[in-house]
Every structure is written in structure tokens, then in C-alpha cells.
Enzyme design. Structure first.
Site, PDB file in Angstrom:
ATOM      1  N   GLU A 176      12.913  -9.664   1.921  1.00  0.00           N
ATOM      2  CA  GLU A 176      12.111  -8.500   2.339  1.00  0.00           C
ATOM      3  C   GLU A 176      12.940  -7.235   2.121  1.00  0.00           C
ATOM      4  O   GLU A 176      14.129  -7.198   2.456  1.00  0.00           O
ATOM      5  CB  GLU A 176      11.783  -8.662   3.834  1.00  0.00           C
ATOM      6  CG  GLU A 176      11.028  -7.506   4.439  1.00  0.00           C
ATOM      7  CD  GLU A 176      10.779  -7.710   5.936  1.00  0.00           C
ATOM      8  OE1 GLU A 176      11.255  -8.715   6.516  1.00  0.00           O
ATOM      9  OE2 GLU A 176      10.120  -6.838   6.533  1.00  0.00           O
TER      10      GLU A 176
ATOM     11  N   ASN B 154       8.257  -5.725  -0.629  1.00  0.00           N
ATOM     12  CA  ASN B 154       8.106  -4.570   0.257  1.00  0.00           C
ATOM     13  C   ASN B 154       6.606  -4.485   0.519  1.00  0.00           C
ATOM     14  O   ASN B 154       5.859  -3.938  -0.299  1.00  0.00           O
ATOM     15  CB  ASN B 154       8.623  -3.294  -0.391  1.00  0.00           C
ATOM     16  CG  ASN B 154       8.497  -2.099   0.554  1.00  0.00           C
ATOM     17  OD1 ASN B 154       7.881  -2.196   1.621  1.00  0.00           O
ATOM     18  ND2 ASN B 154       9.091  -0.973   0.160  1.00  0.00           N
TER      19      ASN B 154
ATOM     20  N   ARG C  42       5.213  12.328  -2.824  1.00  0.00           N
ATOM     21  CA  ARG C  42       4.989  12.879  -1.481  1.00  0.00           C
ATOM     22  C   ARG C  42       6.020  12.324  -0.508  1.00  0.00           C
ATOM     23  O   ARG C  42       6.634  11.304  -0.778  1.00  0.00           O
ATOM     24  CB  ARG C  42       3.585  12.521  -0.985  1.00  0.00           C
ATOM     25  CG  ARG C  42       2.524  13.216  -1.803  1.00  0.00           C
ATOM     26  CD  ARG C  42       1.138  12.801  -1.384  1.00  0.00           C
ATOM     27  NE  ARG C  42       0.351  12.620  -2.597  1.00  0.00           N
ATOM     28  CZ  ARG C  42      -0.815  12.022  -2.655  1.00  0.00           C
ATOM     29  NH1 ARG C  42      -1.362  11.527  -1.574  1.00  0.00           N
ATOM     30  NH2 ARG C  42      -1.459  11.913  -3.794  1.00  0.00           N
TER      31      ARG C  42
ATOM     32  N   ALA D  94       2.924  -0.986   4.805  1.00  0.00           N
ATOM     33  CA  ALA D  94       2.414  -1.055   6.184  1.00  0.00           C
ATOM     34  C   ALA D  94       1.912  -2.451   6.560  1.00  0.00           C
ATOM     35  O   ALA D  94       1.872  -2.791   7.752  1.00  0.00           O
ATOM     36  CB  ALA D  94       1.301  -0.028   6.371  1.00  0.00           C
TER      37      ALA D  94
ATOM     38  N   PRO E  28       0.792  -1.227   0.000  1.00  0.00           N
ATOM     39  CA  PRO E  28       0.000   0.000   0.000  1.00  0.00           C
ATOM     40  C   PRO E  28       0.824   1.275   0.000  1.00  0.00           C
ATOM     41  O   PRO E  28       1.821   1.375   0.709  1.00  0.00           O
ATOM     42  CB  PRO E  28      -0.792  -0.077   1.311  1.00  0.00           C
ATOM     43  CG  PRO E  28      -0.726  -1.476   1.742  1.00  0.00           C
ATOM     44  CD  PRO E  28       0.442  -2.126   1.086  1.00  0.00           C
ATOM     45  N   ASN E  29       0.355   2.204  -0.810  1.00  0.00           N
ATOM     46  CA  ASN E  29       0.871   3.575  -0.902  1.00  0.00           C
ATOM     47  C   ASN E  29       2.217   3.696  -1.612  1.00  0.00           C
ATOM     48  O   ASN E  29       2.675   4.800  -1.865  1.00  0.00           O
ATOM     49  CB  ASN E  29       0.945   4.237   0.487  1.00  0.00           C
ATOM     50  CG  ASN E  29      -0.434   4.375   1.106  1.00  0.00           C
ATOM     51  OD1 ASN E  29      -1.332   4.909   0.463  1.00  0.00           O
ATOM     52  ND2 ASN E  29      -0.626   3.883   2.315  1.00  0.00           N
TER      53      ASN E  29
ATOM     54  N   TYR F 274      11.032   8.971   1.899  1.00  0.00           N
ATOM     55  CA  TYR F 274      11.102   7.928   0.869  1.00  0.00           C
ATOM     56  C   TYR F 274      11.870   8.330  -0.389  1.00  0.00           C
ATOM     57  O   TYR F 274      11.982   7.535  -1.319  1.00  0.00           O
ATOM     58  CB  TYR F 274       9.678   7.488   0.499  1.00  0.00           C
ATOM     59  CG  TYR F 274       8.928   6.889   1.672  1.00  0.00           C
ATOM     60  CD1 TYR F 274       9.370   5.710   2.255  1.00  0.00           C
ATOM     61  CD2 TYR F 274       7.812   7.512   2.214  1.00  0.00           C
ATOM     62  CE1 TYR F 274       8.713   5.162   3.340  1.00  0.00           C
ATOM     63  CE2 TYR F 274       7.139   6.975   3.291  1.00  0.00           C
ATOM     64  CZ  TYR F 274       7.593   5.796   3.861  1.00  0.00           C
ATOM     65  OH  TYR F 274       6.944   5.251   4.939  1.00  0.00           O
TER      66      TYR F 274
ATOM     67  N   HIS G 154      12.832  -2.830   2.482  1.00  0.00           N
ATOM     68  CA  HIS G 154      12.206  -1.554   2.857  1.00  0.00           C
ATOM     69  C   HIS G 154      13.118  -0.416   2.414  1.00  0.00           C
ATOM     70  O   HIS G 154      14.344  -0.497   2.585  1.00  0.00           O
ATOM     71  CB  HIS G 154      11.968  -1.454   4.365  1.00  0.00           C
ATOM     72  CG  HIS G 154      11.038  -2.503   4.842  1.00  0.00           C
ATOM     73  ND1 HIS G 154       9.685  -2.426   4.613  1.00  0.00           N
ATOM     74  CD2 HIS G 154      11.261  -3.681   5.466  1.00  0.00           C
ATOM     75  CE1 HIS G 154       9.114  -3.510   5.099  1.00  0.00           C
ATOM     76  NE2 HIS G 154      10.044  -4.288   5.611  1.00  0.00           N
TER      77      HIS G 154
ATOM     78  N   ARG H 198      12.676   4.307  12.987  1.00  0.00           N
ATOM     79  CA  ARG H 198      11.401   5.029  12.910  1.00  0.00           C
ATOM     80  C   ARG H 198      10.516   4.666  14.108  1.00  0.00           C
ATOM     81  O   ARG H 198      11.013   4.196  15.124  1.00  0.00           O
ATOM     82  CB  ARG H 198      10.743   4.721  11.555  1.00  0.00           C
ATOM     83  CG  ARG H 198      11.638   5.130  10.379  1.00  0.00           C
ATOM     84  CD  ARG H 198      10.967   4.943   9.060  1.00  0.00           C
ATOM     85  NE  ARG H 198       9.772   5.773   8.942  1.00  0.00           N
ATOM     86  CZ  ARG H 198       8.856   5.629   7.985  1.00  0.00           C
ATOM     87  NH1 ARG H 198       9.027   4.696   7.059  1.00  0.00           N
ATOM     88  NH2 ARG H 198       7.802   6.408   7.940  1.00  0.00           N
TER      89      ARG H 198
HETATM   90  O1  CA2 Z   1      10.371   1.884   4.118  1.00  0.00           O
HETATM   91  C1  CA2 Z   1       9.577   1.190   3.478  1.00  0.00           C
HETATM   92  O2  CA2 Z   1       9.800   0.752   2.356  1.00  0.00           O
HETATM   93  C2  CA2 Z   1       8.196   0.903   4.083  1.00  0.00           C
HETATM   94  O3  CA2 Z   1       7.819  -0.419   3.730  1.00  0.00           O
HETATM   95  C3  CA2 Z   1       7.245   1.905   3.461  1.00  0.00           C
HETATM   96  C4  CA2 Z   1       5.828   1.827   4.026  1.00  0.00           C
HETATM   97  C5  CA2 Z   1       5.855   1.878   5.551  1.00  0.00           C
HETATM   98  O4  CA2 Z   1       4.553   1.685   6.068  1.00  0.00           O
HETATM   99  C6  CA2 Z   1       6.790   0.839   6.152  1.00  0.00           C
HETATM  100  O5  CA2 Z   1       6.802   0.993   7.545  1.00  0.00           O
HETATM  101  C7  CA2 Z   1       8.198   1.009   5.593  1.00  0.00           C
HETATM  102  C8  CA2 Z   1       4.972   2.993   3.537  1.00  0.00           C
HETATM  103  C9  CA2 Z   1       4.991   3.211   2.075  1.00  0.00           C
HETATM  104  C10 CA2 Z   1       4.279   4.501   1.812  1.00  0.00           C
HETATM  105  O6  CA2 Z   1       4.950   5.154   0.772  1.00  0.00           O
HETATM  106  C11 CA2 Z   1       4.670   6.463   0.576  1.00  0.00           C
HETATM  107  C12 CA2 Z   1       5.404   7.102  -0.393  1.00  0.00           C
HETATM  108  C13 CA2 Z   1       5.196   8.410  -0.639  1.00  0.00           C
HETATM  109  C14 CA2 Z   1       4.239   9.120   0.059  1.00  0.00           C
HETATM  110  C15 CA2 Z   1       3.495   8.487   1.030  1.00  0.00           C
HETATM  111  C16 CA2 Z   1       3.716   7.142   1.286  1.00  0.00           C
END
Ligand code: CA2
Length: 149
Positions: A101, A77, A21, A80, A13-14, A26, A103, A110
Site C-alpha cells: 500500500e 494507492n 490541484r 479515498a 479516485p482523483n 500532493y 500513499h 491528516r
Molecule cells: O496521500 C495519498 O496518496 C492519498 O491516498 C490520496 C487520496 C486521499 O483520499 C487519501 O486519504 C490519501 C486523495 C487523492 C486525491 O488526489 C488529488 C490530487 C490533486 C488534487 C486533488 C486530489
């Protein structure tokens, strides 16, 4: 000529928002650009890739189930879902193929709720905190995993 092993690369997701963003967490690289980097790396490693993103947990579970018959390994990846999904953990364990895995961020630097990963319990290896390079490193590791791991 034998067919190339295909590695399934899953994004949760996301991650479709990457590069648009929250660049302070990221970075500025888009998911499309990460896919391109993976395609180039895979070509050099003699692998194929099937690169996907979904915002839906059930869809990810279905893709993992299908990987058992189609793929030589999974790079995941789970976004969440990493920190919450026993369904994804169970599907990864049932797949019986190598799992790495990834990230983008260092989840251990974090919030505390990100320090737990269900996915890690099914993973042969974990890469975090190295940004998009983590995906390419995971492909290299996948190409070099011992057969009798
Ligand atoms: O660090 C990572 O790759 C995560 O898997 C990214 C997830 C987060 O929930 C994990 O804890 C760590 C979130 C991805 C959301 O990506 C976004 C990118 C741009 C703007 C908003 C969210």
C-alpha cells in the site's frame, strides 16, 4: 528467456488530478510522471509494470480480481477508497499475491478519518508520506520480498 514478473500498480479516485490541484498536499508531480519513474525503476529491477488509475471502485475490484492470474504483486494507492472500501479489502485478500500500500501524503498527520485503512489489513507493507518516491520504494520492496513470506 523467462517473462518478467509484472507488478500491477493501481491508483484510485482523483489521483488523475495530481500535479494540477492541491500542490501543498500532493506536490506538483503528475500521475504520468510517476508512471514514468516507475517504468524506469522497474526496468532496472527486472520487473514489468501495468500502471492504472480509476475513479470507480467496482473497476478497481475487477482489476484486483484479474491480478491473481496475471501479476506477481500489487502496489495500490486506493485514494479515498482506502478508508471506506471493504470490497477492495476483500478483493486484495482473495488475490493471494503480495500487496504493498502506498500513499503520497502521511495519512496519520491528516484528518482522523484518514487514519483508518482497510487496505492495510491486506497489505504486506505500507509506505506513506514520502510522495512519489513511495511508488519506487514499493517496487524495490516488491523485487526483494522473500518467496516464503
Ligand atoms: O496521500 C495519498 O496518496 C492519498 O491516498 C490520496 C487520496 C486521499 O483520499 C487519501 O486519504 C490519501 C486523495 C487523492 C486525491 O488526489 C488529488 C490530487 C490533486 C488534487 C486533488 C486530489
Amino acid at each position: 528467456m523467462a517473462a518478467k514478473p509484472i507488478i500491477l500498480i493501481l491508483n484510485g479516485p482523483n489521483l488523475n488530478l495530481l500535479g494540477t490541484r492541491e500542490p501543498e498536499i500532493y506536490g506538483t508531480t503528475t500521475l504520468d510522471a510517476i508512471q514514468e519513474e516507475c517504468e524506469e525503476a522497474a526496468e532496472e529491477l527486472g520487473l514489468g509494470i501495468d500502471f492504472r488509475q480509476t475513479n470507480h471502485e467496482g473497476e478497481m475490484v475487477e482489476w484486483i480480481q484479474q491480478a491473481h492470474d496475471r501479476n506477481a504483486g500489487i502496489i495500490i494507492n486506493a485514494g479515498a477508497h482506502t478508508h471506506t472500501s471493504i470490497a477492495i479489502l476483500d478483493a486484495l485478500k482473495a488475490s493471494r499475491i503480495p500487496v504493498i500500500e502506498v500513499h503520497l501524503s502521511n495519512i496519520f498527520r491528516r484528518e482522523e478519518f484518514r487514519h483508518t485503512s482497510y487496505v492495510s489489513q491486506a497489505a504486506d507493507g505500507v509506505i506513506c508520506g514520502l510522495g512519489p518516491a513511495g511508488y519506487v520504494l514499493a517496487l524495490e520492496a516488491m523485487a526483494n520480498l522473500p518467496e516464503d513470506r
